[in-house]
Scaffold this active site. Structure first.
Site, PDB file in Angstrom:
ATOM      1  N   GLY A  54     -14.446 -34.009  43.545  1.00 22.74           N
ATOM      2  CA  GLY A  54     -13.705 -33.628  44.312  1.00 22.74           C
ATOM      3  C   GLY A  54     -12.547 -33.274  45.104  1.00 22.74           C
ATOM      4  CB  CYS A 137      -6.920 -30.690  37.585  1.00 22.05           C
ATOM      5  SG  CYS A 137      -8.219 -31.489  37.937  1.00 22.05           S
TER       6      CYS A 137
HETATM    7  C1  LIG Z   1     -21.877 -28.495  40.296  1.00 21.64           C
HETATM    8  C2  LIG Z   1     -20.846 -29.405  39.225  1.00 21.64           C
HETATM    9  C3  LIG Z   1     -19.809 -30.170  40.110  1.00 21.64           C
HETATM   10  C4  LIG Z   1     -19.238 -31.374  39.816  1.00 21.64           C
HETATM   11  N1  LIG Z   1     -18.280 -30.926  40.246  1.00 21.64           N
HETATM   12  C5  LIG Z   1     -16.972 -32.665  39.468  1.00 21.64           C
HETATM   13  C6  LIG Z   1     -16.457 -32.899  40.172  1.00 21.64           C
HETATM   14  O1  LIG Z   1     -15.521 -32.109  41.311  1.00 21.64           O
HETATM   15  N2  LIG Z   1     -15.233 -33.633  40.568  1.00 21.64           N
HETATM   16  C7  LIG Z   1     -15.309 -34.479  38.975  1.00 21.64           C
HETATM   17  O2  LIG Z   1     -14.567 -35.287  38.320  1.00 21.64           O
HETATM   18  N3  LIG Z   1     -16.366 -34.447  38.249  1.00 21.64           N
HETATM   19  C8  LIG Z   1     -17.535 -32.865  38.859  1.00 21.64           C
HETATM   20  N4  LIG Z   1     -18.407 -32.685  37.962  1.00 21.64           N
HETATM   21  C9  LIG Z   1     -19.472 -33.262  36.804  1.00 21.64           C
HETATM   22  C10 LIG Z   1     -20.267 -34.573  36.862  1.00 21.64           C
HETATM   23  O3  LIG Z   1     -19.559 -35.704  37.756  1.00 21.64           O
HETATM   24  C11 LIG Z   1     -20.145 -35.179  35.693  1.00 21.64           C
HETATM   25  O4  LIG Z   1     -18.700 -35.816  35.067  1.00 21.64           O
HETATM   26  C12 LIG Z   1     -21.936 -34.277  34.407  1.00 21.64           C
HETATM   27  O5  LIG Z   1     -22.009 -33.527  35.581  1.00 21.64           O
HETATM   28  C13 LIG Z   1     -21.049 -34.400  34.045  1.00 21.64           C
HETATM   29  O6  LIG Z   1     -22.884 -35.383  33.864  1.00 21.64           O
HETATM   30  P1  LIG Z   1     -23.758 -34.854  34.014  1.00 21.64           P
HETATM   31  O7  LIG Z   1     -24.462 -34.786  32.614  1.00 21.64           O
HETATM   32  O8  LIG Z   1     -24.909 -36.448  34.322  1.00 21.64           O
HETATM   33  O9  LIG Z   1     -24.181 -33.918  35.384  1.00 21.64           O
HETATM   34  C14 LIG Z   1     -19.716 -31.703  38.387  1.00 21.64           C
HETATM   35  C15 LIG Z   1     -20.453 -31.472  37.977  1.00 21.64           C
HETATM   36  C16 LIG Z   1     -21.525 -30.271  38.198  1.00 21.64           C
HETATM   37  C17 LIG Z   1     -22.955 -30.417  38.124  1.00 21.64           C
END
Ligand SMILES: Cc1cc2nc3c(=O)[nH]c(=O)nc-3n(C[C@H](O)[C@H](O)[C@H](O)COP(=O)(O)O)c2cc1C
Length: 313
Positions: A54, A137
């Protein structure tokens, strides 16, 4: 065999706006860096795109202290949007992504409508093909209300971003809501080309240790992700698909091939893989190869034909 049968185009049926990716497998925001960290583990050809960490207007150091907490079937993070800022991205990360010919979604975040409007205008100026708007946010100017949880605020925000950005506009929805349908509708009506979902769920990690005769408690409050959130994500995608016609990029707990089938069955048009990359950095490559082979073995021409068959059954 190559993975040519995975090429897919996301299309906004109302405007005809498109975004074409080599494969429907995308590295999720915040878990994929800017590819550098993964290059040794992946076949770049298998990756449809990455979603950048992000990006905010100014660079951010993120939260101090403990930012990650492992839980059963997933993790809780409170990174606090550490990122290089839009100028840092344009100067350092963007040229590298272009040089390596890696498609990406520029994931943006802001604390006011104006932040998002400015970021969208900059993305437009640099002709960035796809923008993914993180609306989980707090709107600091309006008293910490999360943009993404109020359909009216989300409609207005999306409309303003749309006005400043001509590329493929994706809005990423939060699951921390009673009903995701009005949010999906608001985003579509305001002119988004695509929805991605889900972002992390609110969660609390607690660790209790007995040291001597004292109990020591450690807690981490943040966003829950990983395999444990998959049923919530499947539910949310199926809800969104009931009310919108624009494509949906699904994420939330995808860790294995069977998960792709499940998300396709409820309407996913492409996938993002997040937390699973931390367990197996080759997961995106493996999933793309497995999907490609499965499609060929079962006699489908390509991903689109397979998706059609699965979704019409
Ligand atoms: C360490 C970490 C940092 C993340 N940073 C962002 C971010 O900056 N912007 C965003 O839209 N989602 C962010 N996410 C969310 C992920 O993109 C995703 O939507 C969420 O983890 C669900 O998918 P998953 O279960 O495959 O991880 C982050 C997730 C994790 C684990």
């Amino acid at each position: 065999m190559g993975i040519e049968n995975l090429k897919t185009t996301l299309i906004n049926p109302k405007t005809g706006a498109t975004f074409t990716i080599k494969t429907p497998i995308i590295g999720a925001s915040g878990t994929y860096g800017y590819v550098d960290e993964y290059e040794d583990f992946i076949d770049l050809n298998c990756l449809g795109a990455i979603s950048t960490k992000g990006i905010t207007l100014e660079k951010r150091p993120g939260n101090s202290g403990n930012r990650i907490f492992e839980v059963e079937g997933g993790m809780i993070n409170r990174i606090g949007l550490e990122n290089v800022g839009i100028q840092g991205f344009l100067m350092d990360k963007y040229p590298k992504l272009r040089q390596k010919k890696i498609d990406f979604l520029l994931n943006i975040a802001g604390s006011s409508t104006e932040d998002y409007e400015r970021l969208a205008a900059i993305a437009n100026e640099y002709e960035i093909k796809a923008l993914e708007v993180n609306v989980s946010c707090p709107n600091v100017k309006q008293g910490c209300l999360e943009f993404g949880l109020n359909p009216n605020a989300l409609f207005e925000l999306t409309k303003k971003i749309r006005k400043n950005y001509d590329g493929f506009l994706i809005v990423k929805l939060s699951p921390n809501t009673q009903d995701i349908k009005p949010l999906a509708t608001a985003v579509e009506q305001a002119g988004a080309d695509c929805i991605s979902a889900i972002n992390t769920l609110r969660g609390l990690g607690v660790e209790v240790n007995k040291i001597g005769d004292k109990y020591i408690k450690k807690t981490v409050q943040g966003g829950l992700s990983g395999a444990c959130i998959k049923p919530v994500a499947l539910y949310m995608i199926s809800q969104i698909k009931q009310v919108v016609k624009i494509p949906v990029i699904a994420m939330g707990g995808i860790t294995k091939f069977q998960d792709l089938l499940e998300f396709m069955a409820v309407g996913a048009d492409a996938f993002q893989i997040g937390t699973a990359n931390f367990i197996n950095p080759s997961i995106c490559t493996n999933l793309a190869k497995e999907l490609s082979e499965y499609i060929e073995k079962n006699g489908f021409k390509d991903f689109n034909e397979f998706k059609g068959a699965l979704q019409n059954d």
